[in-house]
Scaffold this motif. Structure first.
Motif, mmCIF file in Angstrom:
data_model
loop_
_atom_site.group_PDB
_atom_site.id
_atom_site.type_symbol
_atom_site.label_atom_id
_atom_site.label_comp_id
_atom_site.label_asym_id
_atom_site.label_seq_id
_atom_site.Cartn_x
_atom_site.Cartn_y
_atom_site.Cartn_z
ATOM 1 N N ALA A 74 1.827 26.184 53.007
ATOM 2 C CA ALA A 74 2.248 24.989 52.270
ATOM 3 C C ALA A 74 3.774 24.888 52.244
ATOM 4 N N PHE A 75 4.455 26.017 52.097
ATOM 5 C CA PHE A 75 5.922 26.012 52.095
ATOM 6 C C PHE A 75 6.467 25.568 53.449
ATOM 7 N N VAL A 76 5.877 26.054 54.535
ATOM 8 C CA VAL A 76 6.332 25.661 55.878
ATOM 9 C C VAL A 76 6.128 24.168 56.090
ATOM 10 N N LEU A 77 4.971 23.640 55.695
ATOM 11 C CA LEU A 77 4.722 22.205 55.822
ATOM 12 C C LEU A 77 5.703 21.393 54.981
ATOM 13 N N ALA A 78 5.988 21.851 53.772
ATOM 14 C CA ALA A 78 6.935 21.139 52.917
ATOM 15 C C ALA A 78 8.336 21.164 53.534
ATOM 16 N N ALA A 79 8.732 22.280 54.134
ATOM 17 C CA ALA A 79 10.041 22.374 54.776
ATOM 18 C C ALA A 79 10.128 21.437 55.978
ATOM 19 N N ILE A 80 9.062 21.323 56.744
ATOM 20 C CA ILE A 80 9.052 20.415 57.900
ATOM 21 C C ILE A 80 9.184 18.969 57.431
ATOM 22 N N VAL A 81 8.436 18.598 56.403
ATOM 23 C CA VAL A 81 8.507 17.231 55.880
ATOM 24 C C VAL A 81 9.907 16.953 55.340
ATOM 25 N N TYR A 82 10.489 17.911 54.631
ATOM 26 C CA TYR A 82 11.830 17.731 54.074
ATOM 27 C C TYR A 82 12.859 17.550 55.186
ATOM 28 N N GLN A 83 12.812 18.401 56.215
ATOM 29 C CA GLN A 83 13.763 18.297 57.320
ATOM 30 C C GLN A 83 13.602 16.975 58.054
ATOM 31 N N ALA A 84 12.380 16.554 58.274
ATOM 32 C CA ALA A 84 12.142 15.290 58.969
ATOM 33 C C ALA A 84 12.669 14.116 58.154
ATOM 34 N N SER A 85 12.510 14.159 56.853
ATOM 35 C CA SER A 85 13.013 13.060 56.023
ATOM 36 C C SER A 85 14.538 13.060 55.992
ATOM 37 N N GLN A 86 15.169 14.226 56.046
ATOM 38 C CA GLN A 86 16.631 14.284 56.075
ATOM 39 C C GLN A 86 17.177 13.722 57.380
ATOM 40 N N ILE A 87 16.519 14.013 58.497
ATOM 41 C CA ILE A 87 16.936 13.486 59.790
ATOM 42 C C ILE A 87 16.798 11.970 59.804
ATOM 43 N N ALA A 88 15.704 11.462 59.247
ATOM 44 C CA ALA A 88 15.497 10.016 59.206
ATOM 45 C C ALA A 88 16.549 9.345 58.331
ATOM 46 N N LYS A 89 16.908 9.960 57.216
ATOM 47 C CA LYS A 89 17.926 9.388 56.336
ATOM 48 C C LYS A 89 19.293 9.380 57.020
ATOM 49 N N GLU A 90 19.627 10.470 57.722
ATOM 50 C CA GLU A 90 20.915 10.551 58.402
ATOM 51 C C GLU A 90 21.009 9.538 59.531
ATOM 52 N N SER A 91 19.935 9.356 60.285
ATOM 53 C CA SER A 91 19.990 8.429 61.409
ATOM 54 C C SER A 91 20.087 6.984 60.936
ATOM 55 N N THR A 92 19.437 6.647 59.828
ATOM 56 C CA THR A 92 19.542 5.272 59.335
ATOM 57 C C THR A 92 20.874 5.050 58.631
ATOM 58 N N ALA A 93 21.436 6.079 58.026
ATOM 59 C CA ALA A 93 22.711 5.909 57.334
ATOM 60 C C ALA A 93 23.873 5.829 58.313
ATOM 61 N N SER A 94 23.788 6.559 59.430
ATOM 62 C CA SER A 94 24.909 6.583 60.362
ATOM 63 C C SER A 94 24.834 5.483 61.414
ATOM 64 N N ALA A 95 23.693 4.821 61.571
ATOM 65 C CA ALA A 95 23.552 3.787 62.594
ATOM 66 C C ALA A 95 24.178 2.492 62.114
ATOM 67 N N PRO A 96 24.959 1.829 62.960
ATOM 68 C CA PRO A 96 25.503 0.530 62.579
ATOM 69 C C PRO A 96 24.392 -0.506 62.446
ATOM 70 N N ALA A 97 24.736 -1.646 61.859
ATOM 71 C CA ALA A 97 23.737 -2.679 61.601
ATOM 72 C C ALA A 97 23.110 -3.198 62.883
ATOM 73 N N LEU A 98 23.883 -3.242 63.975
ATOM 74 C CA LEU A 98 23.349 -3.761 65.234
ATOM 75 C C LEU A 98 22.691 -2.674 66.068
ATOM 76 N N GLY A 99 22.706 -1.429 65.615
ATOM 77 C CA GLY A 99 22.050 -0.359 66.341
ATOM 78 C C GLY A 99 22.965 0.351 67.329
ATOM 79 N N GLY A 100 24.240 0.031 67.392
ATOM 80 C CA GLY A 100 25.151 0.714 68.298
ATOM 81 C C GLY A 100 26.399 -0.110 68.524
ATOM 82 N N VAL A 101 27.208 0.338 69.436
ATOM 83 C CA VAL A 101 28.440 -0.364 69.774
ATOM 84 C C VAL A 101 28.099 -1.518 70.705
ATOM 85 N N GLU A 102 28.642 -2.660 70.398
ATOM 86 C CA GLU A 102 28.427 -3.817 71.257
ATOM 87 C C GLU A 102 29.731 -4.095 71.994
ATOM 88 N N THR A 103 29.672 -4.078 73.300
ATOM 89 C CA THR A 103 30.877 -4.260 74.095
ATOM 90 C C THR A 103 30.544 -4.979 75.391
#
Length: 121
Positions: free
Chosen positions: A41-70
Motif C-alpha cells: 500500500a505504501f509503494v502504491l501511495a508513493a507511485i500515485v503521489y509522484q505521478a500527481s507531482q509530475i502532472a502538477k509540475e508539467s501543467t504549472a510550467s507549460a505556457p498557455a499555448l503549450g510551448g514557444v510559438e515562433t
C-alpha cells in the motif's frame, strides 16, 4: 493436588510443533502478512503521489499555448525533406535549389541553434 505452571512440551499429533510454537508461528505469519500488505500500500501511495507531482509540475510550467510559438525563415524554394526530434532540439533537413541544408532548432527558445550546409564532393 499439585498444580504446575510448566507449559506442555508435547508435540501436537501429526506434527513436531508444540502448541506454543504453533501460536508463535501464527502470530509471526499474521505480522509478516500485515507488513507485506502495508508495504505494498505504501509503494502504491508513493507511485500515485509522484505521478500527481509530475502532472502538477508539467501543467504549472507549460505556457498557455503549450510551448514557444515562433516563425522560422527558410529560403522560398526550400522544402522540408525530413525532421527529427531529440529532447528539446528539432533537426530539419531542407532541400533547396542551392543544395541540402540541416537546421537544428532549440525548441525552448525557438531559435536556430545550428545551420549546416551540405556540400557534395
Amino acid at each position: 493436588m499439585a498444580v504446575t505452571n510448566e507449559t506442555d512440551n508435547t508435540p501436537l499429533p501429526g506434527t513436531v510443533f508444540t502448541p506454543r510454537q504453533v501460536r508463535l508461528l501464527k502470530i509471526a505469519v499474521i505480522v509478516m502478512g500485515l507488513l507485506l500488505v502495508g508495504g505494498f500500500a505504501f509503494v502504491l501511495a508513493a507511485i500515485v503521489y509522484q505521478a500527481s507531482q509530475i502532472a502538477k509540475e508539467s501543467t504549472a510550467s507549460a505556457p498557455a499555448l503549450g510551448g514557444v510559438e515562433t516563425e522560422l525563415a527558410i529560403p522560398p524554394d526550400a522544402t522540408v525533406t525530413s525532421l527529427a526530434l531529440d529532447g528539446d532540439r528539432l533537426a530539419l533537413h531542407l532541400s533547396t535549389p542551392n543544395g541540402q541544408e540541416l537546421l537544428v532548432i532549440d525548441l525552448k527558445s525557438g531559435k536556430v541553434a545550428a545551420r549546416v550546409r551540405l556540400n557534395p564532393q
